[in-house]
Design a protein around this motif. Structure first.
Motif, PDB file in Angstrom:
ATOM      1  N   THR A 390     102.446  24.108  16.639  1.00  0.00           N
ATOM      2  CA  THR A 390     102.986  24.173  15.278  1.00  0.00           C
ATOM      3  C   THR A 390     102.759  22.835  14.608  1.00  0.00           C
ATOM      4  O   THR A 390     102.727  21.791  15.262  1.00  0.00           O
ATOM      5  CB  THR A 390     104.495  24.492  15.275  1.00  0.00           C
ATOM      6  N   VAL A 391     102.587  22.889  13.294  1.00  0.00           N
ATOM      7  CA  VAL A 391     102.304  21.677  12.524  1.00  0.00           C
ATOM      8  C   VAL A 391     103.189  21.660  11.292  1.00  0.00           C
ATOM      9  O   VAL A 391     103.294  22.654  10.573  1.00  0.00           O
ATOM     10  CB  VAL A 391     100.820  21.608  12.112  1.00  0.00           C
ATOM     11  N   SER A 392     103.831  20.529  11.064  1.00  0.00           N
ATOM     12  CA  SER A 392     104.561  20.276   9.823  1.00  0.00           C
ATOM     13  C   SER A 392     103.835  19.158   9.091  1.00  0.00           C
ATOM     14  O   SER A 392     103.749  18.032   9.600  1.00  0.00           O
ATOM     15  CB  SER A 392     106.004  19.867  10.142  1.00  0.00           C
ATOM     16  N   SER A 393     103.281  19.486   7.933  1.00  0.00           N
ATOM     17  CA  SER A 393     102.474  18.494   7.229  1.00  0.00           C
ATOM     18  C   SER A 393     102.581  18.692   5.721  1.00  0.00           C
ATOM     19  O   SER A 393     101.637  19.139   5.073  1.00  0.00           O
ATOM     20  CB  SER A 393     101.013  18.588   7.692  1.00  0.00           C
ATOM     21  N   PRO A 394     103.732  18.358   5.131  1.00  0.00           N
ATOM     22  CA  PRO A 394     103.860  18.498   3.675  1.00  0.00           C
ATOM     23  C   PRO A 394     103.025  17.446   2.958  1.00  0.00           C
ATOM     24  O   PRO A 394     102.707  16.401   3.536  1.00  0.00           O
ATOM     25  CB  PRO A 394     105.357  18.276   3.446  1.00  0.00           C
ATOM     26  N   PRO A 395     102.656  17.709   1.734  1.00  0.00           N
ATOM     27  CA  PRO A 395     101.930  16.676   0.972  1.00  0.00           C
ATOM     28  C   PRO A 395     102.737  15.393   0.889  1.00  0.00           C
ATOM     29  O   PRO A 395     103.924  15.396   0.597  1.00  0.00           O
ATOM     30  CB  PRO A 395     101.758  17.330  -0.414  1.00  0.00           C
ATOM     31  N   GLY A 396     102.112  14.298   1.190  1.00  0.00           N
ATOM     32  CA  GLY A 396     102.786  13.010   1.225  1.00  0.00           C
ATOM     33  C   GLY A 396     103.283  12.610   2.593  1.00  0.00           C
ATOM     34  O   GLY A 396     103.728  11.475   2.775  1.00  0.00           O
ATOM     35  N   GLY A 397     103.212  13.538   3.561  1.00  0.00           N
ATOM     36  CA  GLY A 397     103.584  13.235   4.932  1.00  0.00           C
ATOM     37  C   GLY A 397     105.083  13.266   5.158  1.00  0.00           C
ATOM     38  O   GLY A 397     105.863  13.559   4.249  1.00  0.00           O
ATOM     39  N   PRO A 398     105.524  13.004   6.381  1.00  0.00           N
ATOM     40  CA  PRO A 398     104.661  12.747   7.550  1.00  0.00           C
ATOM     41  C   PRO A 398     104.133  14.051   8.161  1.00  0.00           C
ATOM     42  O   PRO A 398     104.610  15.128   7.836  1.00  0.00           O
ATOM     43  CB  PRO A 398     105.624  12.043   8.516  1.00  0.00           C
ATOM     44  N   PRO A 427     112.875  16.535   7.974  1.00  0.00           N
ATOM     45  CA  PRO A 427     113.588  17.661   7.383  1.00  0.00           C
ATOM     46  C   PRO A 427     112.932  18.171   6.120  1.00  0.00           C
ATOM     47  O   PRO A 427     113.376  19.162   5.568  1.00  0.00           O
ATOM     48  CB  PRO A 427     114.977  17.068   7.081  1.00  0.00           C
ATOM     49  N   ARG A 428     111.883  17.517   5.684  1.00  0.00           N
ATOM     50  CA  ARG A 428     111.230  17.941   4.452  1.00  0.00           C
ATOM     51  C   ARG A 428     110.308  19.113   4.666  1.00  0.00           C
ATOM     52  O   ARG A 428     109.822  19.699   3.711  1.00  0.00           O
ATOM     53  CB  ARG A 428     110.422  16.781   3.863  1.00  0.00           C
ATOM     54  N   ALA A 429     109.982  19.439   5.897  1.00  0.00           N
ATOM     55  CA  ALA A 429     108.954  20.463   6.121  1.00  0.00           C
ATOM     56  C   ALA A 429     109.385  21.393   7.226  1.00  0.00           C
ATOM     57  O   ALA A 429     110.122  21.011   8.119  1.00  0.00           O
ATOM     58  CB  ALA A 429     107.619  19.804   6.477  1.00  0.00           C
ATOM     59  N   GLN A 430     108.907  22.610   7.151  1.00  0.00           N
ATOM     60  CA  GLN A 430     109.146  23.616   8.187  1.00  0.00           C
ATOM     61  C   GLN A 430     107.880  23.746   9.022  1.00  0.00           C
ATOM     62  O   GLN A 430     106.818  24.077   8.480  1.00  0.00           O
ATOM     63  CB  GLN A 430     109.489  24.974   7.539  1.00  0.00           C
ATOM     64  N   PRO A 431     107.929  23.481  10.343  1.00  0.00           N
ATOM     65  CA  PRO A 431     106.720  23.605  11.154  1.00  0.00           C
ATOM     66  C   PRO A 431     106.157  25.021  11.092  1.00  0.00           C
ATOM     67  O   PRO A 431     106.901  25.994  11.139  1.00  0.00           O
ATOM     68  CB  PRO A 431     107.201  23.261  12.572  1.00  0.00           C
ATOM     69  N   GLN A 432     104.843  25.111  10.979  1.00  0.00           N
ATOM     70  CA  GLN A 432     104.162  26.396  10.889  1.00  0.00           C
ATOM     71  C   GLN A 432     103.277  26.586  12.117  1.00  0.00           C
ATOM     72  O   GLN A 432     102.627  25.642  12.561  1.00  0.00           O
ATOM     73  CB  GLN A 432     103.287  26.464   9.620  1.00  0.00           C
ATOM     74  N   PRO A 433     103.219  27.819  12.683  1.00  0.00           N
ATOM     75  CA  PRO A 433     102.340  28.061  13.829  1.00  0.00           C
ATOM     76  C   PRO A 433     100.891  28.026  13.416  1.00  0.00           C
ATOM     77  O   PRO A 433     100.534  28.457  12.325  1.00  0.00           O
ATOM     78  CB  PRO A 433     102.753  29.463  14.301  1.00  0.00           C
ATOM     79  N   GLY A 436      95.156  30.515  13.159  1.00  0.00           N
ATOM     80  CA  GLY A 436      93.815  30.743  12.662  1.00  0.00           C
ATOM     81  C   GLY A 436      93.637  30.035  11.339  1.00  0.00           C
ATOM     82  O   GLY A 436      94.496  29.288  10.866  1.00  0.00           O
ATOM     83  N   LEU A 437      92.519  30.297  10.669  1.00  0.00           N
ATOM     84  CA  LEU A 437      92.215  29.619   9.428  1.00  0.00           C
ATOM     85  C   LEU A 437      93.149  30.042   8.305  1.00  0.00           C
ATOM     86  O   LEU A 437      93.285  29.350   7.310  1.00  0.00           O
ATOM     87  CB  LEU A 437      90.763  29.918   9.033  1.00  0.00           C
ATOM     88  N   ALA A 438      93.830  31.178   8.495  1.00  0.00           N
ATOM     89  CA  ALA A 438      94.736  31.642   7.458  1.00  0.00           C
ATOM     90  C   ALA A 438      96.115  31.024   7.563  1.00  0.00           C
ATOM     91  O   ALA A 438      96.982  31.285   6.744  1.00  0.00           O
ATOM     92  CB  ALA A 438      94.858  33.165   7.511  1.00  0.00           C
ATOM     93  N   SER A 439      96.362  30.214   8.577  1.00  0.00           N
ATOM     94  CA  SER A 439      97.678  29.592   8.738  1.00  0.00           C
ATOM     95  C   SER A 439      97.947  28.661   7.569  1.00  0.00           C
ATOM     96  O   SER A 439      97.071  27.930   7.109  1.00  0.00           O
ATOM     97  CB  SER A 439      97.728  28.811  10.048  1.00  0.00           C
ATOM     98  N   LYS A 440      99.158  28.694   7.127  1.00  0.00           N
ATOM     99  CA  LYS A 440      99.529  27.843   5.995  1.00  0.00           C
ATOM    100  C   LYS A 440     100.256  26.618   6.525  1.00  0.00           C
ATOM    101  O   LYS A 440     101.343  26.730   7.069  1.00  0.00           O
ATOM    102  CB  LYS A 440     100.422  28.610   5.025  1.00  0.00           C
ATOM    103  N   LEU A 441      99.625  25.485   6.320  1.00  0.00           N
ATOM    104  CA  LEU A 441     100.200  24.243   6.793  1.00  0.00           C
ATOM    105  C   LEU A 441     100.588  23.398   5.597  1.00  0.00           C
ATOM    106  O   LEU A 441      99.937  23.418   4.550  1.00  0.00           O
ATOM    107  CB  LEU A 441      99.184  23.493   7.662  1.00  0.00           C
TER     108      LEU A 441
END
Length: 446
Positions: A390-398, A427-433, A436-441
């Motif tokens: 899973t990846v949490s990566s909102p614009p501006g980080g972290p 706490p600014r971002a929700q980790p996303q699984p 595939g390429l359609a995953s929204k990060l």
């Protein structure tokens, strides 16, 4: 479109269906089903009578085992007979026997779920299906004989009356081809449902095959690393030393001095590149000292400061360590190439019988699998061990990458452990699984 089984043949036009071999194949299939069922009944009765008369424990146990294993024989015959009314072949669902001998064969077969399912089919065939086959065949045979053979069997009626029965029997016999084929197709469908390998069994076999491929791939990687380390790398070291000695022995103003010096530098560059290649194939420090030491070596050569926060009880299973190592390497490579971060933190701990690995950076965020950052490759590598990324990566980080890698049943376990403070997700971002390429990060938490 070609017809694959008896049920599909019923959809043909009547002229095509009645001229085909499907009614005759269905009759042969039902006749064989009745014979196989009766033969099963006689065989089981013979085993029970033999065990009762002999009254010996060993013979009784042998009879019970033979009765259980009779389902394997009945199922094998049924899979062969199904070719009469179903052209789609059923593969043998039994696992191959690795060790020779009757004891090993019995040990594997008696533990397989499919063996007991085949025994259930044998019981169903002998207790119900073979009698229904006989009933259908008897009804069809009686109807045909009673109508077409009326002039021969009915002697006390006028001939014109019996001829009416015969004339009526011709279309009736033709129509009977449909219920015969329908029952044969339905019976074959029931047999296929019971004898065909289940989806979960195929998934288990695919999982085992994938694990074997992963193990074989890892063994091959180690062999390549060993060959490079003990072969080409040692020769390059010797070559570099010889060129260095030759460079020292040549006078400073020698015409060959510059060429030897250039060759010496090229040899050292080649040796450095080969060492990096060996480390990329499979680092020796990972095998010798474990995950933390190997990640520490990678962190020491990273182009940005990397902090380690490991809370592991000891060595982990090799497959888990290798996967975690290469996930860390790829994640740090992404950080250095794409995130514009000034520092990164790598954390690892055990939680609920799985390794939790997190890589966090203070970069610009917005990680996207479609941008060539290698996140899909990371997810695929972890998925081999039934893990998840899973990846949490909102614009501006972290950006926080979290990999969860299950430990094997015999691997080290640990209960829930506190998450290191450095590894807590923002706490600014929700980790996303990452699937595939359609995953929204990088989406903001709603």
């Amino acid at each position: 479109m070609p017809v694959r089984n008896a049920l599909e043949s019923l959809t043909l036009r009547p002229t095509v269906f009645l001229r085909s071999a499907w009614p005759w194949r269905s009759l042969a299939y039902l006749l064989g089903g009745a014979l196989v069922g009766w033969a099963t009944i006689l065989a089981v009765l013979a085993l029970l009578v033999a065990g009762t008369l002999l009254s010996v424990l060993v013979v009784g146990v042998a009879g019970f085992v033979a009765t259980v294993l009779s389902g394997i024989v009945v199922a094998r015959v049924e899979r062969w007979r199904l070719r009469l009314v179903d052209f789609t072949e059923i593969p043998d669902p039994h696992h191959p026997i690795a060790e020779p001998g009757l004891r090993a064969w019995l040990g594997v077969r008696l533990r397989e779920e499919v063996t007991w399912r085949e025994l259930g089919y044998a019981a169903l065939s002998a207790g119900l299906l073979c009698w229904m086959d006989a009933l259908v065949l008897g009804g069809v045979g009686y109807t045909v004989l009673a109508t077409l053979g009326a002039p021969y069997f009915i002697s006390d009626e006028p001939l014109y009356n019996t001829m009416l029965f015969t004339l009526a029997g011709i279309p009736l016999t033709i129509v009977l081809a449909y219920p015969v084929t329908a029952w044969a197709g339905a019976r074959a469908a029931m047999a296929r449902a019971l004898l065909e390998p289940r989806t979960d069994e195929r998934l288990v076999e695919v999982t085992r095959s994938r694990a074997r491929l992963v193990d074989a791939f890892e063994v091959e990687r180690r062999r390549i690393e060993r060959d490079l380390h003990d072969g080409a790398q040692q020769r390059l070291v010797a070559l570099s030393m010889q060129l260095g000695l030759a460079r020292l022995e040549l006078p400073p103003d020698s015409p060959a001095g510059e060429s030897v010096a250039a060759a010496h530098e090229l040899a050292k560059q080649a040796l450095t590149e080969l060492r990096e290649l060996v480390r990329g194939v499979h680092p020796q420090v990972l095998t010798g000292r474990g995950l933390e030491a190997a990640v520490g070596e990678v962190a020491s050569t990273a182009p940005l400061p990397v902090e380690l926060d490991f809370a592991l009880p000891g060595r982990l299973p090799p497959a888990v360590e290798v996967t975690a190592y290469f996930v860390t390497v790829e994640a740090l490579t992404n950080v250095s190439k794409h995130s514009r971060a000034s520092r990164a933190v790598v954390s690892a701990w055990l939680e609920r019988e799985q390794l939790i690995l997190q890589v966090r950076d203070d970069g610009r965020g917005g990680a996207d699998p479609g941008s060539g950052s290698g996140l899909v490759g990371l997810a695929d590598r972890v998925a081999v061990l039934d893990g998840a990324v899973t990846v949490s990566s909102p614009p501006g980080g972290p950006t926080v990458l979290r990999a969860e890698i299950p430990l094997p049943a015999d691997g080290p376990g640990a209960g829930p452990s506190p998450v290191p403070s450095q590894a807590r997700a923002s706490p600014r971002a929700q980790p996303q699984p990452v699937h595939g390429l359609a995953s929204k990060l990088g989406e903001e938490r709603s």
